[in-house]
Enzyme design. Sequence first.
Site, PDB file in Angstrom:
ATOM      1  N   TYR A  37       0.825  -1.200   0.000  1.00 46.00           N
ATOM      2  CA  TYR A  37       0.000   0.000   0.000  1.00 46.00           C
ATOM      3  C   TYR A  37       0.860   1.251   0.000  1.00 46.00           C
ATOM      4  CZ  TYR A  37       0.851   0.994   4.981  1.00 46.00           C
ATOM      5  OH  TYR A  37       1.437   1.311   6.180  1.00 46.00           O
ATOM      6  N   LYS A 155       6.459  -1.975   2.013  1.00 43.00           N
ATOM      7  CA  LYS A 155       5.268  -1.333   2.579  1.00 43.00           C
ATOM      8  C   LYS A 155       4.092  -2.293   2.429  1.00 43.00           C
ATOM      9  CE  LYS A 155       3.237   3.237   3.180  1.00 43.00           C
ATOM     10  NZ  LYS A 155       3.372   3.265   4.637  1.00 43.00           N
TER      11      LYS A 155
HETATM   12  N1  PDD Z   1       2.728   5.198   7.541  1.00 46.26           N
HETATM   13  N2  PDD Z   1       7.384   3.794   8.968  1.00 46.26           N
HETATM   14  C1  PDD Z   1       6.222   3.112   8.956  1.00 46.26           C
HETATM   15  C2  PDD Z   1       6.179   1.757   9.593  1.00 46.26           C
HETATM   16  C3  PDD Z   1       5.083   3.682   8.345  1.00 46.26           C
HETATM   17  O1  PDD Z   1       3.932   2.995   8.307  1.00 46.26           O
HETATM   18  C4  PDD Z   1       5.161   4.994   7.773  1.00 46.26           C
HETATM   19  C5  PDD Z   1       3.987   5.646   7.111  1.00 46.26           C
HETATM   20  C6  PDD Z   1       6.399   5.665   7.828  1.00 46.26           C
HETATM   21  C7  PDD Z   1       6.590   7.040   7.232  1.00 46.26           C
HETATM   22  O2  PDD Z   1       6.575   6.964   5.821  1.00 46.26           O
HETATM   23  P1  PDD Z   1       6.092   8.216   4.928  1.00 46.26           P
HETATM   24  O3  PDD Z   1       6.987   9.348   5.242  1.00 46.26           O
HETATM   25  O4  PDD Z   1       6.258   7.721   3.519  1.00 46.26           O
HETATM   26  O5  PDD Z   1       4.647   8.486   5.288  1.00 46.26           O
HETATM   27  C8  PDD Z   1       7.486   5.031   8.425  1.00 46.26           C
HETATM   28  C9  PDD Z   1       1.560   5.601   6.790  1.00 46.26           C
HETATM   29  C10 PDD Z   1       1.300   7.062   6.831  1.00 46.26           C
HETATM   30  C11 PDD Z   1       0.393   4.740   7.248  1.00 46.26           C
HETATM   31  O6  PDD Z   1       0.597   3.545   7.375  1.00 46.26           O
HETATM   32  O7  PDD Z   1      -0.737   5.259   7.417  1.00 46.26           O
END
Ligand code: PDD
Length: 295
Positions: A37, A155
């Site tokens: 995702y 992800k």
């Molecule tokens: N989460 N680490 C994890 C485990 C995450 O799930 C996320 C983002 C990040 C930060 O990544 P970014 O800068 O690309 O948002 C780091 C999203 C926002 C979520 O799961 O809703």
Amino acid sequence: MQTLPETLCYLNGELVPVRDAKVSVLDRGFIFGDGVYEVVPAYGAKLFRFDEHMARLNRSLAKLRIANPLAAERWLELARELVAALHGATGAADQLVYIQVTRGVALRDHVMPADLEPTVFMMVNPMKPASAEQRHQGVACISARDFRWERADIKSISLLGNVMARQMSADHNAVETILFRNGFLTEASSSNVWVVQEGAVLGPPKSEHVLEGIRYELIRELCEDVGIAFNLRPIPEADVASADELLLSSATKEVLPITSLDGTPIGHGALRGKPGPVYARLYEAYQRAKATQSI
Ligand code: PDD
């Protein structure tokens, strides 16, 4: 059950209200969590760092041997269409675009079937930004051992470890759970974590134990723009506890100051337990980037 929104979403080639969208019980996303995702922010109904999110989607898909089902232009077109629809229907200009691709529908078997048609889902929601109080006072976090699997670089929609980690902080009225693997900082349950030490921003090196947030590169750029040193290196637990400042970053949090960890205030002297100057400069630079880089 919660009432589901009528907002339009995209599912396998069709635009349907979220509450009517349905997938097969044999979808490998449902059976195995076999999918990936993205969460892309939109400001003023324009997408922020979209190409970077799409590049990470491609990397996640490739690691799971799922072919990207849509062309880059089509992803952009769809995201813009849904953002415009929600903006038109509700006036919400700041939104989050959620994109999910699973391997598709097949009889249950752990082996990855070849040539399945991936399930493609995209929805948009109004963004719930951090409150003015959270930005002013900073937020509380707790720490825990990083008990997740060893491929946090993907992800993946298999987020049970992250969900359990996040619940630990929710149970303590805290905003995030900061994770340590073998005594070193990895990340938080749904954010990356940054340590400010002697005026420099430090982050854990990219590895299979950390999701490379889109804000990794953005924060590096913002630091360069405003003249803050930026360095990625292994960060022992003691450096987190003794940090001058601690920050969270994610699509939803942008950059957010952590002012207490496990009940102990972060920082030193007059700034102990308060958001610091590096946070303030990065937050300002972040707002400028939003205004100039959204497409
Ligand atoms: N989460 N680490 C994890 C485990 C995450 O799930 C996320 C983002 C990040 C930060 O990544 P970014 O800068 O690309 O948002 C780091 C999203 C926002 C979520 O799961 O809703």
